[in-house]
Write a protein that holds these residues in place. Structure first.
Motif, mmCIF file in Angstrom:
data_model
loop_
_atom_site.group_PDB
_atom_site.id
_atom_site.type_symbol
_atom_site.label_atom_id
_atom_site.label_comp_id
_atom_site.label_asym_id
_atom_site.label_seq_id
_atom_site.Cartn_x
_atom_site.Cartn_y
_atom_site.Cartn_z
ATOM 1 N N THR A 96 4.312 4.758 9.867
ATOM 2 C CA THR A 96 4.117 4.174 8.537
ATOM 3 C C THR A 96 4.130 2.651 8.624
ATOM 4 O OG1 THR A 96 5.192 6.102 7.577
ATOM 5 C CG2 THR A 96 4.946 4.206 6.147
ATOM 6 N N THR A 145 1.120 0.271 7.692
ATOM 7 C CA THR A 145 1.320 -0.791 6.696
ATOM 8 C C THR A 145 0.874 -2.125 7.277
ATOM 9 O OG1 THR A 145 3.213 0.436 5.847
ATOM 10 C CG2 THR A 145 2.993 -1.841 5.108
ATOM 11 N N VAL A 199 5.383 -4.519 0.946
ATOM 12 C CA VAL A 199 4.245 -4.204 0.056
ATOM 13 C C VAL A 199 4.797 -3.642 -1.254
ATOM 14 C CG1 VAL A 199 2.442 -3.735 1.796
ATOM 15 C CG2 VAL A 199 4.069 -1.954 1.202
ATOM 16 N N PRO A 200 3.981 -3.654 -2.321
ATOM 17 C CA PRO A 200 4.438 -3.006 -3.556
ATOM 18 C C PRO A 200 4.739 -1.530 -3.294
ATOM 19 C CG PRO A 200 2.517 -4.364 -3.987
ATOM 20 C CD PRO A 200 2.694 -4.330 -2.496
ATOM 21 N N ILE A 201 5.674 -1.013 -4.033
ATOM 22 C CA ILE A 201 6.158 0.353 -3.774
ATOM 23 C C ILE A 201 5.032 1.398 -3.877
ATOM 24 C CG2 ILE A 201 6.976 0.922 -6.124
ATOM 25 C CD1 ILE A 201 9.503 2.057 -4.543
ATOM 26 N N GLU A 202 4.079 1.152 -4.771
ATOM 27 C CA GLU A 202 2.960 2.096 -4.913
ATOM 28 C C GLU A 202 2.153 2.151 -3.621
ATOM 29 O OE1 GLU A 202 3.337 -0.582 -6.939
ATOM 30 O OE2 GLU A 202 4.265 0.401 -8.662
ATOM 31 N N ALA A 211 3.266 1.310 -0.588
ATOM 32 C CA ALA A 211 4.108 1.926 0.451
ATOM 33 C C ALA A 211 4.111 3.443 0.320
ATOM 34 C CB ALA A 211 5.528 1.387 0.350
ATOM 35 N N SER A 212 4.230 3.923 -0.923
ATOM 36 C CA SER A 212 4.246 5.370 -1.155
ATOM 37 C C SER A 212 2.944 5.995 -0.694
ATOM 38 C CB SER A 212 4.426 5.683 -2.649
ATOM 39 O OG SER A 212 5.693 5.304 -3.058
ATOM 40 N N ALA A 254 2.811 5.973 3.116
ATOM 41 C CA ALA A 254 3.758 6.955 3.668
ATOM 42 C C ALA A 254 3.259 8.381 3.432
ATOM 43 C CB ALA A 254 5.135 6.770 3.027
ATOM 44 N N LEU A 255 2.743 8.616 2.226
ATOM 45 C CA LEU A 255 2.220 9.952 1.917
ATOM 46 C C LEU A 255 1.019 10.282 2.789
ATOM 47 C CD1 LEU A 255 2.499 10.009 -1.991
ATOM 48 C CD2 LEU A 255 3.745 11.453 -0.397
ATOM 49 N N MET A 310 2.324 11.314 6.152
ATOM 50 C CA MET A 310 2.887 12.661 6.060
ATOM 51 C C MET A 310 1.801 13.714 5.864
ATOM 52 S SD MET A 310 5.968 12.099 6.627
ATOM 53 C CE MET A 310 6.643 13.723 6.425
#
Lengths: 161, 329
Positions: free
Chosen positions: B49, B53, B64-67, B69-70, B73-74, B77
């Motif tokens: 990840t 990134t 990075v903004p959490i959106e 990063a999510s 990461a998703l 996964m």
């Protein structure tokens, strides 16, 4: 699912960061600056809270590490205020990553912060934010429009030019 | 004496939509992997990840903004899940996860291959596409084309960057990203192949009749065409019609009501099963996917009968065509 994964990642990252910041003491001791284990934990906790409040996630290398490396030779930082200033600089850094809409790299932002902090701000983080970084935000957000309106002004006044 | 490890992994605890993490958790719980191995895999996924990134920010930002990063990461996964789901045995999969660094890359390659195959299936879908005025059906098929260029497996793997308006008979809303589109295309092919067994002009008449009930043009309907046809066709089979005689009149409705209302729930179920079986024979249905659709229709009717009664079921599910004298020749 992503939230759980990111939280787990953050926990793992925290452990790595503790090790990295502890070993950084070996470099900063030359400038009579060191952090205790408790201070390191508090700085990481403060950074995580800042990130959470600003809706950001740090993945990979630690920006605190970069801030320490850049600011450890500052004439405005002494051991007594070292940890507190690091917290304020970290908070300022992430605030202006958001404000500049990620259009500026970590290294460039830290360089601008260091230059301003050492220069016209005379070690004041308040001035750093209010003068240097706000001006940076204006340039990034509105720089193009300002140039454009300047051009228009010039076109409107050909005789004066 | 060599001791054999006995697996305690409970497959029912594994979540297909969050497969890798659920497998790791279950592996840890069952003692198939150690806590050290668990964190080793987690650290690998974290490293992936972080690398993704860094690639996303071109190495210029560690945060990075959490959106964002999510989403990254998703996506990691999602690809790891593709790798794990390709393994038959969960224990072997856990060992592979613990000892290989390539689960992400293998997952990416697997998904790319699946997308490539799905693109071929999509080309086939366009060759069998129903010639219908229905906009949702036609536009959705056209729209899928842009998925193959717009889909971003690296950073937005769970997103579906196209508008899918036409409702399938089956609910696949739990699927994400490429899995959704692959599943959607396959399901729409099955539905379209079934619909193609019926006369296309009759299908248009049925759509017009349905639209009239709701004062809508057939172009504007947001309904599943195969459900509409097959429900009427099952009703027709109960009345002893041919499978293709699915346009129903008011007198057909009355007749069906008369036939069914004297039967018990068990007898109605038997009638529906006979009608479904007769339809399968008449339409030469052999594939399990098509049989599942017929079963879905039959079960839907039966459920409605048990919940709302015969009259309401027929009123609700049967589409009446006022002018259904049809000359196929």
């Amino acid at each position: 699912m992503a939230d759980h994964f990111l939280i787990a990642m953050q926990e793992l990252q925290n452990e790595r960061e503790v090790t990295a910041l502890t070993s950084l003491n070996e470099d900063t001791i030359d400038y009579r600056l060191t952090l205790t284990h408790t201070q390191i934990r508090e700085i990481i906790q403060h950074k995580n809270e800042t990130l959470k409040n600003l809706g950001r996630v740090e993945i990979g290398s630690s920006v605190v590490n970069k801030i320490i490396t850049a600011f450890c030779d500052s004439s405005y930082i002494n051991q007594r205020e070292y940890a507190q200033i690091l917290n304020e600089l970290t908070e300022t850094f992430f605030l202006y990553k958001n404000e500049t809409m990620d259009r500026i790299s970590d290294d460039d932002l830290i360089e601008i912060m260091k230059e301003g902090y050492e220069g016209i701000c005379g070690g004041s983080i308040e001035l750093l934010q209010g003068k240097v970084l706000e001006a940076l935000v204006q340039r990034i957000k509105f720089g193009f429009e300002e140039e454009e309106s300047d051009d228009e002004e010039m076109e409107d006044k050909p005789d004066e030019a | 004496m060599k001791l054999e490890k006995i697996s305690n992994i409970k497959k029912e605890r594994l979540d297909k939509q969050n497969y890798t993490m659920s497998l790791l958790n279950e592996g840890l719980r069952a003692g198939v992997i150690t806590e050290q191995e668990f964190y080793h895999v987690l650290a690998q996924l974290m490293q992936l990840t972080a690398e993704q990134t860094a690639k996303y920010t071109r190495g210029e930002s560690s945060s990075v903004p959490i959106e964002t990063a999510s989403s990254i990461a998703l996506s990691v996964m999602y690809c790891a899940d593709a790798f794990c789901l390709s393994k038959q045995d969960p224990e072997t999969c856990l060992q592979d996860l613990c000892h290989t660094l390539d689960c992400y890359k293998i997952g990416v390659a697997l998904i790319q291959e699946q997308i490539s195959q799905s693109r071929e299936r999509y080309r086939y879908l366009k060759t069998i596409q129903l010639q219908t005025k229905n906009t949702a059906y036609g536009e959705t098929i056209r729209e899928i084309d842009s998925f193959f260029t717009a889909y971003d497996l690296e950073y937005h793997a769970e997103d579906i960057p196209v508008a899918i308006d036409y409702p399938l008979l089956e609910d696949i809303s739990f699927e994400k990203g490429s899995s959704y589109i692959i599943h959607y295309i396959d399901a729409l092919i099955t539905e379209t192949e079934l619909c193609n067994r019926f006369h296309k002009d009759k299908i248009e008449t049925l759509l017009e009749s349905y639209g009239e009930q709701y004062e809508l043009r057939p172009e504007d309907l947001l309904i599943n065409i195969s459900e509409l046809i097959l429900t009427n066709a099952v009703f027709g089979m109960i009345l002893g019609r041919e499978a293709d005689e699915f346009l129903m009149t008011h007198s057909d409705k009355t007749e069906l009501s008369e036939v069914l209302k004297i039967l018990s729930q068990e007898e109605i179920e038997a009638r529906l099963s006979d009608a479904a079986a007769a339809m399968e024979r008449a339409l030469d249905i052999v594939s399990s996917a098509e049989k599942n659709i017929i079963k879905h229709i039959k079960d839907g009717i039966l459920q409605s009968v048990s919940q709302t009664g015969i009259e309401q079921t027929i009123n609700k599910l049967m589409t009446i065509s006022n002018n259904c004298i049809f000359d196929i020749g």
